[in-house]
Design an enzyme around this catalytic site. Sequence first.
Site, PDB file in Angstrom:
ATOM      1  CG  HIS A   1      -2.729  -2.267   2.660  1.00 18.99           C
ATOM      2  ND1 HIS A   1      -1.503  -1.656   2.562  1.00 18.99           N
ATOM      3  CD2 HIS A   1      -2.642  -3.416   1.945  1.00 18.99           C
ATOM      4  CE1 HIS A   1      -0.703  -2.413   1.800  1.00 18.99           C
ATOM      5  NE2 HIS A   1      -1.369  -3.486   1.425  1.00 18.99           N
TER       6      HIS A   1
ATOM      7  CD  GLU B   1      -0.923  -7.329   2.755  1.00 20.19           C
ATOM      8  OE1 GLU B   1      -1.018  -7.884   1.661  1.00 20.19           O
ATOM      9  OE2 GLU B   1      -0.997  -6.099   2.898  1.00 20.19           O
TER      10      GLU B   1
ATOM     11  N   GLY C   1       5.978  -5.287  -1.555  1.00 15.78           N
ATOM     12  CA  GLY C   1       6.585  -4.583  -2.685  1.00 15.78           C
ATOM     13  C   GLY C   1       8.101  -4.615  -2.710  1.00 15.78           C
TER      14      GLY C   1
ATOM     15  CB  SER D   1       7.085 -10.171  -2.199  1.00 17.16           C
ATOM     16  OG  SER D   1       7.469  -8.805  -2.072  1.00 17.16           O
TER      17      SER D   1
HETATM   18  P1  13P Z   1       3.020  -6.912  -3.088  1.00 22.33           P
HETATM   19  O1  13P Z   1       2.421  -8.234  -3.506  1.00 22.33           O
HETATM   20  O2  13P Z   1       3.230  -5.982  -4.244  1.00 22.33           O
HETATM   21  O3  13P Z   1       4.225  -7.087  -2.233  1.00 22.33           O
HETATM   22  O4  13P Z   1       1.921  -6.171  -2.180  1.00 22.33           O
HETATM   23  C1  13P Z   1       1.354  -6.871  -1.131  1.00 22.33           C
HETATM   24  C2  13P Z   1       0.223  -6.094  -0.607  1.00 22.33           C
HETATM   25  O5  13P Z   1       0.414  -5.041  -0.012  1.00 22.33           O
HETATM   26  C3  13P Z   1      -1.139  -6.580  -0.866  1.00 22.33           C
HETATM   27  O6  13P Z   1      -2.080  -5.885  -0.128  1.00 22.33           O
END
Ligand code: 13P
Length: 249
Positions: free
Chosen positions: A95, A167, A173, A213
């Site tokens: 991650h 991602e 976030g 998000s």
């Molecule tokens: P958000 O959905 O809060 O943007 O986070 C995404 C994420 O990092 C999932 O691993």
Amino acid sequence: MRTPIIAGNWKMHKTVDEAICLTRELKEALKDIKDREIVICPPFVALHALKAELEGSNIKLGAQNCYFEDEGAYTGEVSPVMLKDLGVEYVIIGHSERRGYFNETDELVNKKAKALLKKGLKPIICVGESLEQREASETESVVKKQVFRDLDGIEPYRIKDIVIAYEPIWAIGTGKTATSEEANRVISIIRDTVKEMYSEKEASLIRIQYGGSVKANNAHEILTQSEIDGALVGGASLQTDSFTAIVKY
Ligand code: 13P
């Protein structure tokens, strides 16, 4: 046909009691879902309790990280064997928060992926570019390099058990999402990279999620794109209503 996979990454949220409470609500709300895989990834400390909660349910258990050794003097680490024992099926590795805050490299992610597969666990490997890299038009090269390094040396027959999560770091976030077309475009680049490394067959088997998000109000648009096989959800996975709506997109 690839089965869509929607996973909730709870990150460092929820005490054990809170985790049990949310899991009970999700079990009830999602009990009729059969055509997609649902995974929740709570903090390590809640895994034992949730294994019991999820007995006989259609929700699978995931973890947010692991180390690559089975056991040993690695203070603070948790091994694939230990996760397997707790009923875990999926493990998020690489991650961007781990790469960024804890200096995890592609080499380490690759070792973790191999260790997980060896124990019959399924890695969810995260890749994605930063805002700086996107603005410098490096998205494609960054993501390709991550895929090449993270999958290096993994045998072709393992590919069906691997999930990649695209991602983009700037979308995590922040409330900003890649447009669904853009997410689909980068995900097809990832699939092409798998084809380049393996063959058409492996490229068609590997599931690739989008994360960053994902909310109830954009899930449908994102998850109906041709190359996108599911979502890795952060913030919106912490409430029953929003996660349920995303799973049912
Ligand atoms: P958000 O959905 O809060 O943007 O986070 C995404 C994420 O990092 C999932 O691993």
